[in-house]
Design an enzyme around this catalytic site. Sequence first.
Site, PDB file in Angstrom:
ATOM      1  N   MET A  22      42.521  36.787  38.280  1.00 17.25           N
ATOM      2  CA  MET A  22      41.570  37.791  38.797  1.00 17.25           C
ATOM      3  C   MET A  22      41.951  38.202  40.222  1.00 17.25           C
ATOM      4  SD  MET A  22      37.881  37.223  37.153  1.00 17.25           S
ATOM      5  CE  MET A  22      37.387  35.612  37.714  1.00 17.25           C
ATOM      6  N   CYS A  23      41.347  37.667  41.234  1.00 15.82           N
ATOM      7  CA  CYS A  23      41.416  38.083  42.641  1.00 15.82           C
ATOM      8  C   CYS A  23      40.244  39.024  42.925  1.00 15.82           C
ATOM      9  CB  CYS A  23      42.692  38.813  43.057  1.00 15.82           C
ATOM     10  SG  CYS A  23      44.158  37.781  43.074  1.00 15.82           S
ATOM     11  N   GLY A  24      39.777  38.981  44.137  1.00 16.59           N
ATOM     12  CA  GLY A  24      38.720  39.882  44.567  1.00 16.59           C
ATOM     13  C   GLY A  24      39.159  40.656  45.793  1.00 16.59           C
TER      14      GLY A  24
END
Lengths: 320, 229
Positions: free
Chosen positions: A1-3
């Site tokens: 993911m990662c934000g």
Amino acid sequence: MCGIAGLFAKTRDTEARLGTDLAAMLSELAARGPDSAGVAIYRDPVPEGSVKLSLLHSRGDEPDWARVAADLGHALGGHVALEVRGGSCAIARADAGGAEAEACLRAVAPDISVIATGQAIELMKRAGAPAELIVRSGLSALEGTHALGHTRMATESRVTTEHSHPFSTGPDLCLVHNGSLSNHNRLRASLRREGLTFATDNDSEVAAGYLTWRMAGGATLDEALEGALRDLDGFFTFAVGTRDGFAVLRDPVACKPAVLAETDDWVAMASEYRAIAVLPGAEDAEVWEPVPGRIYSWSHEGEGTTRPDASTRGDLTGVV
Amino acid sequence: MSTVEVAPAVIDLAETTIRELNSRLHAAEDGEGFRVLHPAGRHSVAAGLDSAIDVEIDGHVGYYCAGMSASASLRIHGNAGPGLAENLMSGRVEVTGSASQYAGATAHGGLIAIHGDASSRCGISLKGADVVVQGSIGHMGAFMAQSGRLVVCGDVGEALGDSLYEARLYVRGNVASLGADCIEKELRDEHAAELAELLAAAGFDAEPGDFRRYGSARTLYNFHADRVD
């Protein structure tokens, strides 16, 4: 993911609370990737002829920053002001060119790396979840014109502080990325032949380097991003910061989420709406999902704020 | 016998966790009503419902709202994030704003009505539900959809109906391109009647005769040994 989170102030009030607001946004996204975190905040620019260096010491004991400042000042033949941001990060201001200051720093403190240079950018990064970075960097106390943040779930290169986003590869330019690039090795080799240097084997650093290379060749940020749509292969949602503005771009397949929102006070982008919901006035914001393959950019340059008008935003709106 | 109007129970997500909310909704009995405040983009709001309850949600929701639900009737006053009504089994889900990626993915039954736009992969692998969109949708709509109906009153992005099975697609606006094995088909009277029913069920005002119908050419159904080198 990662934000990913980005916040661009349109009013003085928003500038005053920029660090607080970005910290709140990044905290909301922590579950998307707790491996490492980073922020870039554009603030308090130094005059022409001076430079800000964002410094990182990621191994061993925390350095004697006062000594680093004194040695760097001595080497440059002038005063260096240094502000520590949480032990391993510091921001130095020097009356010198960026290249000269970097060369002197390498000579006097070879164990410290320069992770950003420019007149306005200040970059801090740290392995671990965003909460630690936010507390240790004192982000919430910082005012600024715009800022980007990233919380990483590593998928293609190691988890170290150096591999954390944002990546800055040229003056005042930085990039945060959610996704993965498949042609980054070949592209990195090409860009090295063009004279760029890279600190890591991370794919996102190549994307930042690509934009730096395009803009060094005279392209505007929008033109550089148009080139990125052609030349970068893989999945991406990018947020990019420059001295005066910021931009958002998703690849044409657009697996990676993004939400944009705008009020009279700010423009915000985030991987998820919940990171925008924490901003003052979010309930009345115009909210939309950026269309795949379309560039969205805002700038502080000149009079007021320029922004994409409604007709160029596309007809697909929504929340990710 | 007279009916008694019961005010819906109010659950404020500024004070209540998603887990508590969903526990209360799961324990509810047919006919009960709920109003959910301050969703603030949170994930899994009103997921896994399994009774004929009525849920009004005031604000934007995050991922997987109404996922896997059956029998319930939900109305979201705002936008919905990715995975709206994913694997819906039955009931009704309505969004007054727009929906993000893969709305109605793998949904087996029920109706999903989206007043705004839907993003990419709307109705991907649809398995029997009806998805009716008043606005436009993005690319890869109804990818590998197997059963059910997708209605789009606006425009459609690239590769509509790629590798489509038996789902029926109706589009009023422009279609950027059709995916592999998806073709335009004649809109006969029975399709216009079906479309009128779907539009009425969603509460959208549109003329069935303005739509075009798309479906599977069925050339990808079977493995062809003569395609092997």
